[in-house]
Design an enzyme around this catalytic site. Structure first.
Site, PDB file in Angstrom:
ATOM      1  N   CYS A 320       0.831  -1.209   0.000  1.00 28.91           N
ATOM      2  CA  CYS A 320       0.000   0.000   0.000  1.00 28.91           C
ATOM      3  C   CYS A 320       0.864   1.256   0.000  1.00 28.91           C
ATOM      4  O   CYS A 320       0.348   2.369   0.106  1.00 28.91           O
ATOM      5  CB  CYS A 320      -0.958   0.004   1.186  1.00 28.91           C
ATOM      6  SG  CYS A 320      -0.147  -0.055   2.795  1.00 28.91           S
ATOM      7  N   GLU A 354      -1.884   1.168  -4.679  1.00 29.75           N
ATOM      8  CA  GLU A 354      -1.533  -0.182  -4.253  1.00 29.75           C
ATOM      9  C   GLU A 354      -0.730  -0.808  -5.392  1.00 29.75           C
ATOM     10  O   GLU A 354      -1.051  -0.605  -6.568  1.00 29.75           O
ATOM     11  CB  GLU A 354      -2.807  -0.985  -3.999  1.00 29.75           C
ATOM     12  CG  GLU A 354      -2.639  -2.152  -3.080  1.00 29.75           C
ATOM     13  CD  GLU A 354      -3.085  -1.860  -1.647  1.00 29.75           C
ATOM     14  OE1 GLU A 354      -3.049  -2.805  -0.850  1.00 29.75           O
ATOM     15  OE2 GLU A 354      -3.448  -0.722  -1.338  1.00 29.75           O
TER      16      GLU A 354
END
Length: 362
Positions: A320, A354
């Site tokens: 992330c 991401e």
């Protein structure tokens, strides 16, 4: 939660900027071109949190500009949130406006929904919750067709379930997930499903075992378990561990062992630094690990955990925070190369992204 600036006309350009940034971060490692997975332009976010703001004698949903917690922006609808959340917002507001019991010292509302239509609402109060509140809340939950959680200092009242039920399809198979209130879940369900399918394909069919660090509620664990002989998964959050155990059972998977250890603790166990009671009954030496799957927090893997992953033939890494992903890859670059990489647009209209990489031993 700050107010995002939604502009579908700018979406393609913003996604291209993210892809260019990821390419720049991975360029030192001779990465192949990234596979790019886009998001729905609207109604993609399955959870939302609002503060309540008093104005004109009534409470309203409110959000704030980034960096300014004192200037409220009143919200009537929220286009980035799921259609289910947008349906529930005016219904819930009408209910608290009509009820002093429901509205008194209510300061925050959280919605949690799923692609399959389930919904849970959390109401947070600066006062104790009594029987009168519970009676009205039970009627509200029935009227809205949702589960409801009331929170006040030191107390939580659950009406219905304290989780939502999701179904995600990976390689043609449907997986069922319990997603608990208050625990981490991927906010963008459509993109999450794309991530799961990419990871499932990237791992491939294996005849050895998989180690998974930071498994959460089993989001990736379930589909990846169908690709390998056995899985040993770790997670530190008690809520997530309990959800993962339920999800493993609900999906009839019998090749997953789950232990409540941090990645750092598991590193110590595998290196035989010290024993852990939570590993009693698990023979670590019986595993033949060919792959490791990691989905760490924004800080990435600590140096010792990163070194641990080096011993595996394949490292499947979901990140992330591509900045810390690049730092971890730099530590591993002398022994592993990037075979595949991907960008998943979990957070449209923000700079967040991401990423996924498959690293294989040189």
């Amino acid at each position: 939660m700050p107010l995002p600036q939604l502009d579908p006309a700018q979406y393609a350009a913003q996604l291209a900027e993210k892809a260019a940034r990821l390419e720049e971060l991975l360029a030192p490692f001779d990465a192949p071109a990234a596979e790019v997975f886009d998001s729905p332009r609207e109604h993609y976010r399955l959870r939302a949190e609002f503060r309540l703001w008093r104005e004109g004698g009534q409470r309203h949903y409110a959000m704030f500009e980034q960096g300014d917690k004192h200037k409220a922006i009143l919200i009537d609808d929220f286009p980035i949130a799921s259609r289910r959340i947008n349906e529930l917002m005016p219904q819930l507001k009408a209910a608290w406006q009509a009820s002093e019991v429901l509205s008194f010292k209510l300061f925050q509302v959280e919605f949690l929904t799923t692609l399959s239509g389930d919904a849970l609402i959390t109401l947070a109060y600066h006062r104790p919750l009594d029987e009168a509140w519970q009676a009205e809340a039970e009627q509200l939950a029935a009227d809205l067709g949702v589960s409801l959680v009331g929170r006040s200092k030191g107390k939580r009242i659950v009406i219905g379930r304290d989780y939502v039920e999701e179904q995600l399809v990976v390689a043609g198979r449907s997986f069922r997930y319990r997603q608990p209130e208050g625990a981490f879940t991927q906010p963008n369900g459509e993109v999450c499903q794309k991530m799961l399918n990419w990871a499932h394909e990237a791992l491939g069919e294996r005849d050895d075992d998989l180690l998974e660090l930071y498994c959460g509620n089993g989001n990736f664990t379930l589909p990846l378990a169908t690709r390998v002989r056995r899985v040993l998964a770790t997670e530190i959050s008690k809520t997530s561990v309990n959800a993962a155990l339920a999800n493993i059972e609900d999906n009839g998977l019998d090749n997953i062992e789950l232990v409540r250890l941090s990645a750092e603790e598991l590193t110590q166990a595998l290196n035989e630094v010290r024993p852990f009671r939570r590993l009693a009954g698990i023979d670590l030496k019986s595993y033949s690990f060919g792959s490791v799957f990691v989905d760490p927090p924004r800080a990435g893997m600590d140096p010792d955990t990163c070194e641990l992953t080096r011993r595996f033939e394949r490292i499947l890494y979901i990140s992330c925070n591509p900045e810390t992903l690049a730092q971890n890859i730099a530590q591993l670059a002398d022994t592993h190369r990037i075979e595949r990489c991907a960008l998943f647009d979990q957070f449209p209209y923000t700079h967040h992204m991401e990423a996924g990489v498959l690293l294989v031993r040189r």
